[in-house]
Design a protein around this motif. Sequence first.
Motif, PDB file in Angstrom:
ATOM      1  N   ILE A  43       1.010  -1.175  -0.081  1.00 41.92           N
ATOM      2  CA  ILE A  43       0.041  -0.099   0.051  1.00 41.92           C
ATOM      3  C   ILE A  43       0.829   1.125  -0.027  1.00 41.92           C
ATOM      4  CG2 ILE A  43      -2.053  -1.159   1.158  1.00 41.92           C
ATOM      5  CD1 ILE A  43      -1.107  -0.137   3.736  1.00 41.92           C
ATOM      6  N   GLN A  47      -3.229   5.360   1.159  1.00 40.61           N
ATOM      7  CA  GLN A  47      -3.985   4.172   1.711  1.00 40.61           C
ATOM      8  C   GLN A  47      -3.610   3.876   3.268  1.00 40.61           C
ATOM      9  OE1 GLN A  47      -2.479   1.508  -1.543  1.00 40.61           O
ATOM     10  NE2 GLN A  47      -4.759   1.120  -1.753  1.00 40.61           N
ATOM     11  N   ALA A 461      -7.486  -1.805   3.194  1.00 41.81           N
ATOM     12  CA  ALA A 461      -7.128  -1.281   1.865  1.00 41.81           C
ATOM     13  C   ALA A 461      -6.232  -2.259   1.328  1.00 41.81           C
ATOM     14  CB  ALA A 461      -6.550   0.103   1.996  1.00 41.81           C
TER      15      ALA A 461
END
Length: 589
Positions: A43, A47, A461
């Motif tokens: 990520i 995020q 996420a």
Amino acid sequence: MSPDAWISLATVTIVFLLMGTTRIGADMILLGGVIVLLTLGVIGPQQALAGFSNDGLFTVAFMYVLVASIRETGGMDLIIRYVLGRPRSESGAMARLLLPVSAMSAFLNNTPVVATYVPAVMSWSRRLDLKAHRFLIPLSFASILGGTCSLLGTSTNLVVNGLLAARYPQASLHLFDIAWVGVPVALVGLGYLLFAGRWLLPNRRSAAQAFENPREFTIEMAVDPEGPLVEKTVEEAGLRHLRGLFLVEIERGGNVVSVVGPGEKLKAGDRLVFAGTSEAAIELQQFRGLRPSSLGESNLQKDFRERRLVEAVVSDQCQFIGQRIREGHFRTLYGAAVLAVCRNGERVDGNLGQIRLQPADVLLLEVRPPFIERHRQSRDFLLISQVNGQARPVHEKAWLAWTILVGVVVLASFGVLSMLNAAMLGALASLLTRCCSVGAAKRGLDTQVLLTIGASFGLGAALESSGAAAAVAQQAMTLAGGDPYLMLIGAYVLVALLTEVVTNNAAAVIAFPIVTASAESLGVSVMPFAIAVMFAASASFLTPLGYQTNLMVYGPGGYRFGDFLRVGGPLSVLVGITSLLLIPRIWPF
């Protein structure tokens, strides 16, 4: 699956295992997981930090300020004083307790509601000659059931709604939308607690009953006016490091020196109070310069302005977990002397200094008056209540604090303002009207919960962007045979089990992308699945570790681990069946 997907799944699995098997804070574990994913490039920074700008997170934070204003003005004590009353039967007492608690928990965070009610219920049950353990598990469960009736009921409701609003703006919920399921669930659960659940509790002593006789755990001696200890310090007299004994306080001339330090000088006729084993008292009897105290009222039963006796429930985050009391220098750190420890409704016998503390242990402490306010919000203690203390006074601004909360509910429920905007306005009004000071507002913020929520978004996420959520959803769809109702049941059961071993917010946020991906794969509405996650994450009835309010009543009620399973097992089944029958009817696939 891609390498990133495998890394995401492995990280989430390790995070859940650590939260379920270690005493490291959930916030630290989740933040560590986010850091690992960010470092490995699964990520990006946006995020990783997205959760800390989510509407749900900030709504939760501002609601903590509103709850602090109710607490600071004595608003909850007002309810307790006029609602509990003097019922004529145990069933009447149960109804008087559970109905207002569930109603309050629909709009206030469960933790401060239960924290306020526990000492009141202990005192109330003694006055009515009823057993406190008959009420404390039902108290915790009623607060959980009430929290399912509105989005303000728990932080999990707000967070899941925040996820919905961010990903599916048209699906955002209004304040009482979930009441179509929450109210029936609460009524079924309360009916069970009123008519069946309370009879499943064992007949066991509470912590207060285990502590009710001070002579059981104190030894009192007097300094001989003609002896060699007069004008010597505690250290010089050799009273500092006695085996199995602690010098707790000194009564001198009608006053008390509490939590005695090593430099305190002994005076002729001082009455010394030691905590420890009765066997160790033999050593005191032979100590030159000490003699048995004159018979009479126990020193701990006297009321001194300089001293307070309090019961403190040890949190699972306490830094002393697993340590011996003496080795951890408990007295030095907290300025409090441990008089006794209660576990599973029984006082722990033996050498006090050698007792290793466990989560939900109840400590009987002697402290100075500032201790109560200083450590009321400490992460080391779930609950601090003064023994035989008076209820906090009802201040003249209690009505104003309640009015502000009602205003927030009205503005949000009629769509005049968003929930975030209404909560912000309410928090500001509480500060401007001095219902809550800035310091109390800061202390009222549960930073661990807020960090847990924010970090959970990063893991969610990662599952979504890496494709792990879609892959797991595809497997789940295969197992369910493409049947959305079977998928809904599976999602509910999975989250309900996860919430018993990890925090409800983490279980909800991390499961959310997997569950919604399942709905999208089936080509059906995500709403029933999102609502199922919301309700399953709140269904923490099986273990004392499943939810903070369960842990808060565990020690004071003298319960054992299996008591929650015995009472909460049927309740979990009832709540699950009711939820799964109603959710698809209110929000069709």
